[in-house]
Design a protein around this motif. Structure first.
Motif, PDB file in Angstrom:
ATOM      1  N   ARG A 278       0.838  -1.212   0.000  1.00 22.29           N
ATOM      2  CA  ARG A 278       0.000   0.000   0.000  1.00 22.29           C
ATOM      3  C   ARG A 278       0.873   1.263   0.000  1.00 22.29           C
ATOM      4  NH1 ARG A 278      -2.949  -2.954   4.051  1.00 22.29           N
ATOM      5  NH2 ARG A 278      -4.852  -3.859   3.177  1.00 22.29           N
ATOM      6  N   ALA A 279       1.992   1.205   0.731  1.00 22.86           N
ATOM      7  CA  ALA A 279       2.905   2.350   0.748  1.00 22.86           C
ATOM      8  C   ALA A 279       3.484   2.596  -0.649  1.00 22.86           C
ATOM      9  CB  ALA A 279       4.036   2.110   1.746  1.00 22.86           C
ATOM     10  N   GLU A 280       3.779   1.507  -1.359  1.00 26.51           N
ATOM     11  CA  GLU A 280       4.274   1.633  -2.731  1.00 26.51           C
ATOM     12  C   GLU A 280       3.214   2.279  -3.623  1.00 26.51           C
ATOM     13  OE1 GLU A 280       5.576  -1.180  -6.541  1.00 26.51           O
ATOM     14  OE2 GLU A 280       5.358  -2.069  -4.548  1.00 26.51           O
ATOM     15  N   ILE A 281       1.970   1.862  -3.460  1.00 27.55           N
ATOM     16  CA  ILE A 281       0.876   2.432  -4.260  1.00 27.55           C
ATOM     17  C   ILE A 281       0.711   3.920  -3.964  1.00 27.55           C
ATOM     18  CG2 ILE A 281      -1.625   2.398  -4.618  1.00 27.55           C
ATOM     19  CD1 ILE A 281      -1.505  -0.645  -4.145  1.00 27.55           C
ATOM     20  N   ASN A 282       0.767   4.289  -2.672  1.00 32.77           N
ATOM     21  CA  ASN A 282       0.634   5.698  -2.304  1.00 32.77           C
ATOM     22  C   ASN A 282       1.741   6.537  -2.929  1.00 32.77           C
ATOM     23  OD1 ASN A 282      -1.631   5.184  -0.753  1.00 32.77           O
ATOM     24  ND2 ASN A 282      -0.502   4.990   1.166  1.00 32.77           N
ATOM     25  N   ALA A 283       2.969   5.983  -2.900  1.00 27.44           N
ATOM     26  CA  ALA A 283       4.107   6.697  -3.489  1.00 27.44           C
ATOM     27  C   ALA A 283       3.916   6.842  -4.996  1.00 27.44           C
ATOM     28  CB  ALA A 283       5.405   5.960  -3.181  1.00 27.44           C
ATOM     29  N   LEU A 284       3.425   5.795  -5.639  1.00 33.93           N
ATOM     30  CA  LEU A 284       3.202   5.839  -7.085  1.00 33.93           C
ATOM     31  C   LEU A 284       2.095   6.836  -7.437  1.00 33.93           C
ATOM     32  CD1 LEU A 284       3.457   2.060  -8.013  1.00 33.93           C
ATOM     33  CD2 LEU A 284       4.910   3.893  -8.889  1.00 33.93           C
ATOM     34  N   GLN A 285       1.056   6.878  -6.630  1.00 35.83           N
ATOM     35  CA  GLN A 285      -0.033   7.835  -6.883  1.00 35.83           C
ATOM     36  C   GLN A 285       0.469   9.269  -6.745  1.00 35.83           C
ATOM     37  OE1 GLN A 285      -2.857   6.352  -3.992  1.00 35.83           O
ATOM     38  NE2 GLN A 285      -4.018   5.211  -5.539  1.00 35.83           N
ATOM     39  N   LEU A 286       1.349   9.490  -5.773  1.00 34.77           N
ATOM     40  CA  LEU A 286       1.928  10.821  -5.582  1.00 34.77           C
ATOM     41  C   LEU A 286       2.798  11.195  -6.773  1.00 34.77           C
ATOM     42  CD1 LEU A 286       2.122  13.152  -3.554  1.00 34.77           C
ATOM     43  CD2 LEU A 286       4.127  12.029  -2.573  1.00 34.77           C
ATOM     44  N   VAL A 287       3.627  10.250  -7.219  1.00 35.31           N
ATOM     45  CA  VAL A 287       4.488  10.501  -8.374  1.00 35.31           C
ATOM     46  C   VAL A 287       3.647  10.738  -9.627  1.00 35.31           C
ATOM     47  CG1 VAL A 287       6.198   9.462  -9.922  1.00 35.31           C
ATOM     48  CG2 VAL A 287       6.473   9.261  -7.452  1.00 35.31           C
ATOM     49  N   ALA A 288       2.578   9.952  -9.801  1.00 37.92           N
ATOM     50  CA  ALA A 288       1.698  10.127 -10.961  1.00 37.92           C
ATOM     51  C   ALA A 288       1.074  11.520 -10.959  1.00 37.92           C
ATOM     52  CB  ALA A 288       0.606   9.058 -10.950  1.00 37.92           C
ATOM     53  N   SER A 289       0.709  11.995  -9.776  1.00 37.15           N
ATOM     54  CA  SER A 289       0.153  13.347  -9.654  1.00 37.15           C
ATOM     55  C   SER A 289       1.207  14.389 -10.029  1.00 37.15           C
ATOM     56  CB  SER A 289      -0.340  13.586  -8.227  1.00 37.15           C
ATOM     57  OG  SER A 289      -0.909  14.869  -8.096  1.00 37.15           O
ATOM     58  N   ASN A 290       2.434  14.184  -9.555  1.00 34.26           N
ATOM     59  CA  ASN A 290       3.531  15.088  -9.900  1.00 34.26           C
ATOM     60  C   ASN A 290       3.779  15.103 -11.407  1.00 34.26           C
ATOM     61  OD1 ASN A 290       3.861  15.597  -7.179  1.00 34.26           O
ATOM     62  ND2 ASN A 290       5.624  14.264  -6.945  1.00 34.26           N
ATOM     63  N   CYS A 291       3.630  13.937 -12.036  1.00 36.92           N
ATOM     64  CA  CYS A 291       3.864  13.824 -13.480  1.00 36.92           C
ATOM     65  C   CYS A 291       2.856  14.662 -14.270  1.00 36.92           C
ATOM     66  CB  CYS A 291       3.800  12.368 -13.926  1.00 36.92           C
ATOM     67  SG  CYS A 291       5.201  11.375 -13.364  1.00 36.92           S
ATOM     68  N   GLN A 292       1.629  14.706 -13.791  1.00 34.30           N
ATOM     69  CA  GLN A 292       0.617  15.528 -14.453  1.00 34.30           C
ATOM     70  C   GLN A 292       0.998  17.005 -14.381  1.00 34.30           C
ATOM     71  OE1 GLN A 292      -2.902  14.304 -12.331  1.00 34.30           O
ATOM     72  NE2 GLN A 292      -3.312  12.606 -13.720  1.00 34.30           N
ATOM     73  N   VAL A 293       1.535  17.415 -13.240  1.00 31.67           N
ATOM     74  CA  VAL A 293       1.990  18.805 -13.082  1.00 31.67           C
ATOM     75  C   VAL A 293       3.169  19.079 -14.012  1.00 31.67           C
ATOM     76  CG1 VAL A 293       3.080  20.438 -11.477  1.00 31.67           C
ATOM     77  CG2 VAL A 293       1.140  19.045 -10.727  1.00 31.67           C
ATOM     78  N   VAL A 294       4.094  18.134 -14.103  1.00 31.86           N
ATOM     79  CA  VAL A 294       5.263  18.290 -14.982  1.00 31.86           C
ATOM     80  C   VAL A 294       4.825  18.524 -16.427  1.00 31.86           C
ATOM     81  CG1 VAL A 294       7.185  17.016 -16.040  1.00 31.86           C
ATOM     82  CG2 VAL A 294       6.928  17.060 -13.560  1.00 31.86           C
TER      83      VAL A 294
END
Length: 442
Positions: free
Chosen positions: A35-51
């Protein structure tokens, strides 16, 4: 006869009791890790949209910078309407970014892992807060083309830092590699934009002196450095697109103009009308780069989404396997006895050997081992991408030292670092390390 008061069957029963008391907590931690891995991936995916949105704003500001230079150099005679139209596009891109940043970070409860990124965004927004003043001064011809270019350079630098920081906080190797490729490509494209604006300055003065020609040469070398790193981390498709762009006739014509400009380093006069040819060639190249940039951002979002979905499926599979283990006797499924027993001991009855062999096939230990090996592999792959980021940080630190000690501006510091690297025949990153070491900094 076995004199041991705790016979092997009793040992198994004893171990079974221990495992039944503790295995539930172990399972919960195993699932919590996923679950921690998923949370980290969701955060990174959100950052990618901003990028992706940041890259669009950078592109619009790069175009605005180039048009503003021609507009200022011609004293309002050229590109007046183009300048107004481009400002409108820049405003739209900025409004989209600000809206996205508010939604993703200011209205989110989970931003604890984004401290450095949020600080970088804050600095970039601070610069954008003054862009309306910059546009007004350009419109009123209250700035020189050089002053305008330097101001836009700073704005774009702040936005590029957001992309760089997003790459640095990436926790998944497949995503981090794309972010590194994207950052270096945008950085190379930015140097191309600065080259376009610097060349326009020479044409506006109808001459190219030694200093201006040196600046152009250094910007061209900086592009080469950035695009070399991009090629290392880009996909085959992106590299094919890049090599195709390099072979186009317009790029060959640009090379010819570059050579001509270097030959004018003695201060020979040149017609300012050629500036439009220069602007057209450089703009055509930069616009073509945008297609590669869009390919990178598209793949970034796709891979980020795929990794989140993949991790979700892995968590579901983990739950199924854990539930299956819970429904089976701990003796035959939950315990890999070689973790707590010397299974090679000669006094273990042969009747238990088959049970011991079966235990390693479907045990909780297998799940833990698989997860650990996956994390180890991801960490190893991530280090390769992080190395490129670390080298860029080293270069930035060395430039800052040169700026502090020799009172250089950033452009001068970068040129000095490049020259030393070429003179000593070492990489820019290695030269940066030598500069830091010589300064006594740690």
């Amino acid at each position: 006869m076995n004199d041991n008061p705790l016979s092997f069957p009793h040992t198994l029963i004893y171990l079974k009791q221990i495992m039944s008391a503790h295995s539930d907590v172990t399972k919960r931690f195993l699932l919590a890790t996923k679950r921690a891995e998923i949370n980290a991936l969701q955060l990174v995916a959100s950052n990618c949209q901003v990028v992706t949105t940041v890259s669009e704003l950078i592109h619009q500001l790069q175009k605005e910078r180039g048009i503003s230079n021609i507009f200022l150099s011609s004293a309002n005679r050229r590109f007046e309407q183009e300048h107004k139209d481009q400002i409108d596009r820049g405003i739209q891109a900025e409004e989209l970014l600000r809206s996205q940043l508010k939604a993703k970070y200011l209205h989110s409860d989970d931003i604890s892992n984004n401290m450095r990124l949020l600080n970088t965004i804050t600095l970039a927004l601070q610069g954008l807060d003054y862009i309306s003043t910059l546009r007004y001064k350009v419109q009123k011809q209250e700035l020189t083309a050089l002053q305008s270019m330097q101001a836009y350079n700073q704005l774009i630098k702040g936005l590029l830092s957001v992309v760089f920081e997003a790459a640095d906080v990436g926790s998944d190797p497949s995503i981090a590699k794309i972010l590194v490729a994207l950052f270096n490509f945008i950085q190379g494209k930015e140097y191309a934009g600065q080259e376009r604006a610097t060349g326009a300055l020479g044409f506006s003065k109808s001459m190219f002196d030694q200093s201006l020609c040196e600046s152009l040469s250094q910007l061209q070398q900086a592009q080469t450095d950035s695009f070399t790193t991009f090629e290392e981390f880009a996909s085959n498709q992106e590299n094919t697109m890049w090599h195709s762009l390099q072979g186009k006739d317009t790029n060959k014509q640009l090379q010819q103009m570059r050579t001509m400009m270097q030959q004018l380093a003695d201060g020979s006069a040149i017609s300012s009308e050629i500036s439009e040819v220069w602007y057209e060639l450089t703009t055509h190249r930069i616009d073509a780069m945008r297609a590669i940039e869009e390919q990178l951002t598209s793949r970034l979002l796709e891979v980020a989404q795929q990794r989140v979905e993949q991790a979700d499926k892995e968590l579901s599979e983990h739950k199924k396997r854990v539930n299956k283990l819970a429904a089976t006797s701990p003796l035959s499924t939950e315990l890999t006895l070689d973790m707590v027993l010397d299974v090679s001991a000669e006094n273990i009855p042969k009747a238990y050997n088959s049970q011991l062999n079966d235990l390693a096939d479907n045990s909780l230990y297998d799940l833990l081992r698989e997860q650990s090996e996956n994390i180890k592999k991801m960490t190893s792959e991530l280090e390769l991408a992080k190395q490129a980021i670390a080298e860029q940080k080293t270069i930035n630190r060395a430039k800052l030292l040169l700026m502090q000690q020799l009172k250089y501006n950033e452009s001068q510091a970068h040129r000095a670092l490049q020259k030393q690297a070429m003179d000593q025949k070492v990489s820019l990153a290695e030269m940066a390390r030598l500069v830091i070491k010589a300064s006594g900094s740690k």
